[in-house]
Design a protein around this motif. Structure first.
Motif, short mmCIF file in Angstrom:
data_model
loop_
_atom_site.label_atom_id
_atom_site.label_comp_id
_atom_site.label_asym_id
_atom_site.label_seq_id
_atom_site.Cartn_x
_atom_site.Cartn_y
_atom_site.Cartn_z
N GLY A 286 0.80 -1.22 0.00
CA GLY A 286 0.00 0.00 0.00
C GLY A 286 0.84 1.27 0.00
N GLY A 287 1.92 1.28 -0.77
CA GLY A 287 2.72 2.49 -0.89
C GLY A 287 3.79 2.61 0.18
N THR A 288 3.83 1.67 1.13
CA THR A 288 4.87 1.68 2.16
C THR A 288 5.82 0.51 1.89
N ALA A 289 7.10 0.77 1.98
CA ALA A 289 8.09 -0.28 1.73
C ALA A 289 8.20 -1.15 2.97
N ARG A 290 7.97 -2.45 2.81
CA ARG A 290 8.12 -3.38 3.93
C ARG A 290 9.16 -4.42 3.55
N CYS B 183 11.20 18.51 9.44
CA CYS B 183 11.99 17.30 9.26
C CYS B 183 11.04 16.12 9.31
N VAL B 184 11.32 15.09 8.52
CA VAL B 184 10.43 13.95 8.45
C VAL B 184 10.98 12.80 9.30
N GLY B 185 10.24 12.48 10.37
CA GLY B 185 10.59 11.33 11.21
C GLY B 185 9.48 10.31 11.05
N GLY B 205 3.50 25.99 0.29
CA GLY B 205 4.57 25.06 -0.10
C GLY B 205 5.02 24.27 1.13
N VAL B 206 5.23 22.99 0.96
CA VAL B 206 5.69 22.17 2.10
C VAL B 206 7.04 21.54 1.74
N LEU B 207 8.02 21.84 2.59
CA LEU B 207 9.37 21.29 2.38
C LEU B 207 9.62 20.22 3.44
N GLY B 208 9.86 18.99 3.01
CA GLY B 208 10.19 17.91 3.94
C GLY B 208 11.70 17.70 3.93
N LEU B 209 12.29 17.60 5.11
CA LEU B 209 13.74 17.41 5.17
C LEU B 209 14.06 16.02 5.69
N VAL B 210 14.96 15.38 5.00
CA VAL B 210 15.40 14.04 5.43
C VAL B 210 16.91 14.10 5.66
N ASP B 224 15.49 6.77 2.28
CA ASP B 224 14.97 5.40 2.15
C ASP B 224 14.10 5.03 3.33
N GLU B 225 14.53 5.44 4.52
CA GLU B 225 13.79 5.04 5.73
C GLU B 225 12.39 5.63 5.76
N VAL B 226 12.20 6.81 5.17
CA VAL B 226 10.84 7.39 5.22
C VAL B 226 9.85 6.50 4.49
N ASN B 227 10.33 5.73 3.52
CA ASN B 227 9.41 4.87 2.77
C ASN B 227 8.86 3.73 3.60
#
Lengths: 487, 439
Positions: A286-290, B183-185, B205-210, B224-227
């Motif tokens: 669902g759009g999230t990487a698992r 920042c995106v946690g 405007g929305v700026l996300g920082l990783v 990668d971790e945000v995914n």
């Protein structure tokens, strides 16, 4: 297909110079067939020295044992016999191989699961035995008594190290070793059977890259040796196994870009990078990487001797001193068993291109005279780009990029869909021709014979040792013909 | 202001303008939303309380344990909130990388479990990401627990959609800012605030920082971790940009030293990332631009983080009586004695034998009659002067005779007439077969 994504292998001078001599490589494959493994004995000797330098920096003594399972090469083992290194044998054949290659028994440790023959030869010859469990210790004691063998020297392999205090370190479950909480039982036996076994020390091997888990294990080992000393035993070895790692890639940014794009591809946000959208362990929910990226961390800023240095500089979790100081101050020796890290840059694998065909999506399938198991980079999750070694008169494969890079899948010649030498699209400077060679760099650690099989009655790959004489000219020798006297 | 309990103090944080002389943008009004002023110290207080509240009565009734996968501020807030309601809290972490936070959690009575690191050999039976592993472990766990599930729980986002976001709009005079930077946690604050601001003005405007991929900035995930985060939706952001740990610390120091904001590195990352992004837009519009970033937590917990990465920021001059100041010439002049000579000297003149090793190693085996002064403590003692009489001869002992030589040189410089170092240390002593005891 998207822009080419490269994962260029890290090549130190010995490997680079070999690749710069395509004529030599073609001659070897012409004579010995495809696939062909090359090992570089001198590189391994230099790697031993690099580990020793870390010991010296921390003022520590102890044995550096090559984990033989990483490569079955006779040349590498015989060359190592001519250095100060020890050897970690995990089967009766590895042990015989080591003894027959010039390793005196006291330089050999017998590790891993043991059948009666392995245990007998280890005890008979006087190798040090890594004791996995109380039952194995009992077997060994019985054997020594029954056969009237000399006192067996043992290291107790421990596992399941628990942290005390508020932070509980969860560790991956292991099949091996005796839980450290039950070590008292082993020490009882060692004490009681002191005429049959001599306790050299304790050992662990943790399958983790995490320094804190290893620090906890090492400190626990020091405490166990303390307990053994309290009982009047005189052990002095902490054997921390291997797992120092190798950095396969030249460029960390390429690795980071690649893994990011791979995640994006799995999530469907870019075209796939792999055969049939293989996710290397990642999946899209669902759009999230698992899932977990099942890849070896191929670019490592700290690996091999550098990793050992970092580990020894890590503070012990409760006793406070660095691990190096802890060992030194307790007068313990440090033993290590690097496999992959000790054969870093010491191997190259070659295969001939036998067929090239286009697929519907614009990529090409390049079939090699080998199976995926002959160079098991994919099986071990090691992603590095193969290198094109053109036939004589076809220019340099790597610089020869007049056109754009071409994306190909390298496939093996087993009659099996899954026989993919690369499950991912790899980019070559041009489309290969039949007769070109493809080279896989740095394959000496687990990627030559660990997974090789003889399906379809195929002969295994041959292996040769290569090197240079003092005058710069090249020599080569069949692996089994090599001895340190070979020039 | 009088409250019945501390949870009422969560939220309604100030919005403070950053002096343009500091950020240097001519046409931008940049504001920091001071989430660090929440009672437990961070932006996570809102989400923690909002996620915990619905299950609280049931949890109290069955004495459930509150559990969360967190290595930072969410854990801190949940530990405090759980304690406030008589519940225990367990924090499961992928790696607790900020030691001060770890100790604070222990102080708050939390239990901490750390998940194993990556395996070195590829193990095909080890297929799951830490979040999935954790979810599965919880499903197998029969004991009563309340899992707040910050990476997937919509009440995380909602806390900001009903709190943080509307507060920003109200404080800007019922206007949404042109840019919102976070920042995106867990993506909770950025998604929640963005939703409200866009309802107010779709052009926000929305700026996300990783975090840059090989870097570690507390509370921020890498690209990668945000995914792996259920609440993360790339469509929320007009831009996603990476910040390095160095930029985060630079930004933090600027907030600390120039703005009177004692904010931590995550805030520094948001500030630096905001200024970097807005600089490109500065002066390109006729009207002024308003931007808001989140100052997520306070600086105090991150001194170790700064010390490791930028020790010069905490630098102090080395002490005069320090073994580090010993010169090669002083070392060469040290009176080093080998094992045989040392044994004779001990026999004849009974010098004070000082063993500089760690106390555990000393307890395990040492030279009979010796005194253990661990090098770190001994070093502090000699900062102030000689810790024993000049008439007392001293033999210093360490593992291999290096540290002891250094201290011997220092003590000699400080005026001690007869301090010697055991050449080769305890190792040489052992190897010579001289007696070591365990008492």
């Amino acid at each position: 297909m998207g822009a080419p994504l490269f994962l260029e292998p890290r090549l130190e001078p010995p490997l680079r110079e070999l690749l710069d001599d395509p004529g030599h490589l073609h001659d070897l494959v012409e004579a010995l067939g495809s696939p062909l493994h090359l090992v570089l004995p001198e590189v391994v000797a230099a790697n031993v020295a690099a580990f020793r330098a870390v010991y010296r920096r921390h003022r520590l003594g102890g044995r550096i044992c090559f984990a033989h399972k990483a490569n079955g090469s006779s040349a590498l083992v015989r060359r190592l016999a001519a250095t100060e290194a020890g050897l970690d044998a995990a089967s009766v054949n590895e042990l015989s191989h080591a003894l027959g290659s010039g390793f005196a028994p006291e330089r050999v440790v017998a590790t891993g699961p043991k059948n009666p023959a392995f245990l007998w030869l280890a005890a008979r010859a006087g190798a040090t035995v890594h004791v996995d469990a109380p039952a194995e210790l009992a077997d060994l004691v019985r054997l020594v008594r029954a056969e009237g063998l000399p006192r067996a020297r043992v290291l107790l392999r421990l596992s399941a190290f628990a942290s005390d205090g508020g932070v509980h370190l969860l560790a991956r479950r292991s099949r091996f070793g005796t839980p450290v909480g039950e070590v008292g039982e082993l020490l009882d036996v060692v004490e009681r059977e002191a005429d049959a076994v001599e306790l050299l020390g304790v050992a662990y091997h943790l399958d983790t890259t995490d320094l804190n888990e290893k620090a906890l294990a090492l400190e626990s080992c020091v405490r166990v040796l303390d307990e053994a000393r309290r009982r009047g035993l005189a052990p002095r070895v902490v054997d921390i196994g291997g797992g120092f790692g190798t950095s396969y890639l030249a460029d960390g940014e390429q690795w980071e870009r690649y893994t990011t794009e791979l995640t994006q591809a799995v999530l469907g946000r870019r075209p796939p990078l792999t055969w049939r959208g293989h996710g290397y362990g990642l999946r899209n929910e669902g759009g999230t990487a698992r899932g977990r990226l099942s890849l070896y961390p191929a670019h490592r800023p700290v690996a091999g001797p550098g990793y050992l240095d970092a580990l020894l500089s890590t503070p012990a979790p409760t006793l406070g001193r660095t691990l190096a100081d802890l060992l030194l101050e307790h007068l313990h020796d440090l033993w290590i068993e690097p496999g992959r890290a000790l054969v870093d840059q010491a191997g190259l694998s070659l295969a001939r291109v036998v067929d090239v065909r286009a697929t519907e999506d614009g990529a090409h399938l390049v079939r090699l005279a080998m199976t995926a198991a002959d160079v098991s980079l994919e099986e071990h999750g090691v992603l590095t780009d193969p290198l094109l070694v053109p036939r004589a008169g076809h220019g340099n494969g790597n610089g020869h990029g007049n056109g754009p890079a071409v994306g190909v899948y390298l496939v093996g010649d087993l009659c099996l869909e899954a026989d993919l030498v690369t499950r991912r699209l790899v980019f070559l400077p041009r489309l290969p021709d039949r007769g070109d060679l493809v080279a896989f760099a740095n394959t000496a650690g687990y990627c030559m014979d660990f997974r090789a099989h003889r399906a379809q009655l195929r002969p295994g790959a041959r292996r040769v040792a290569v090197g240079r004489r003092d005058d710069g000219t090249r020599w080569w020798s069949l692996d089994e013909q090599y001895w340190p006297t070979t020039r | 202001m009088r409250y019945d309990d501390i949870t009422e103090a969560i939220g309604n944080t100030p919005l403070v303008r950053i002096d343009p002389a500091v950020h240097g943008l001519r046409t931008v009004d940049l504001y920091a939303k001071l989430e660090m002023l929440n009672p437990f110290g961070s932006v996570k207080d809102r989400a923690a309380w909002n996620m915990l509240r619905p299950g609280l009565d049931a949890a109290v009734a069955e004495r459930a344990e509150v559990v969360e996968l967190s290595s930072g501020n969410t854990a801190k807030a949940l530990a405090a909130l759980a304690g406030l309601h008589g519940l225990t809290f367990r924090s499961v972490t992928n790696r607790m990388r900020v030691p001060e936070l770890r100790e604070l959690l222990l102080l708050l009575g939390a239990r901490i479990e750390e998940l194993p690191g990556r395996s070195e050999c590829l193990d095909p039976t080890d297929t799951d990401d830490p979040l999935t592993q954790f979810h599965r472990a919880l499903a197998e766990d029969d004991s009563a627990h309340l899992h707040t599930d910050q990476y997937f729980n919509p009440r995380n986002t909602e806390a900001h959609a009903t709190g943080t976001g509307p507060e920003i709009v109200k404080d800007l005079g019922c206007r949404a800012p042109d840019w919102f930077v976070a920042c995106v946690g867990t993506a909770g604050s950025s998604s929640g605030v963005a939703r409200v601001l866009r309802e107010h003005d779709p052009n926000v405007g929305v700026l996300g920082l990783v975090a840059a991929k090989s870097d570690f900035i507390p509370g921020i995930r890498t690209i990668d971790e945000v995914n792996e985060v259920g609440l993360f939706d790339p469509a929320t952001y007009d831009a996603i940009e990476a910040v390095t740990a160095d930029e985060a610390i630079d930004g933090m120091v600027e907030l600390n030293r120039r703005c009177g904001l004692l904010a931590g590195p995550t805030s520094g990352a948001a500030y630096r990332g905001a200024v970097r992004h807005l600089r490109a837009l500065d002066g390109t519009r006729p009207e002024r631009t308003t931007a808001v970033f989140i100052a997520c937590d306070r600086v105090e917990s991150y001194l170790g983080y700064v010390r490791r990465r930028r020790p010069e920021l905490l630098g102090r001059a080395p002490h005069r009586n320090s073994p580090a100041t010993v010169t090669e010439a002083e070392l060469a002049a040290v009176h080093a004695v080998d094992v045989e000579a040392a044994r004779r000297w001990i026999e004849e003149e009974r010098p004070l034998v000082i063993d500089l090793r760690g106390s555990h190693a000393y307890a395990a085996l040492h030279i009979e009659g010796s005194l253990n002064l661990v090098d770190e403590l001994f070093e502090q003692q000699v900062h102030g002067g000689l810790p024993f009489s000049r008439r007392q001869p001293v033999l210093l002992v360490c593992p291999v005779g290096e540290k002891s030589a250094r201290f011997a040189a220092l003590l000699t410089r400080m005026g001690h007439p007869d301090v010697r170092s055991l050449a080769g240390g305890v190792v040489a002593w052992r190897d010579a077969g001289a007696p070591l005891v365990r008492e």
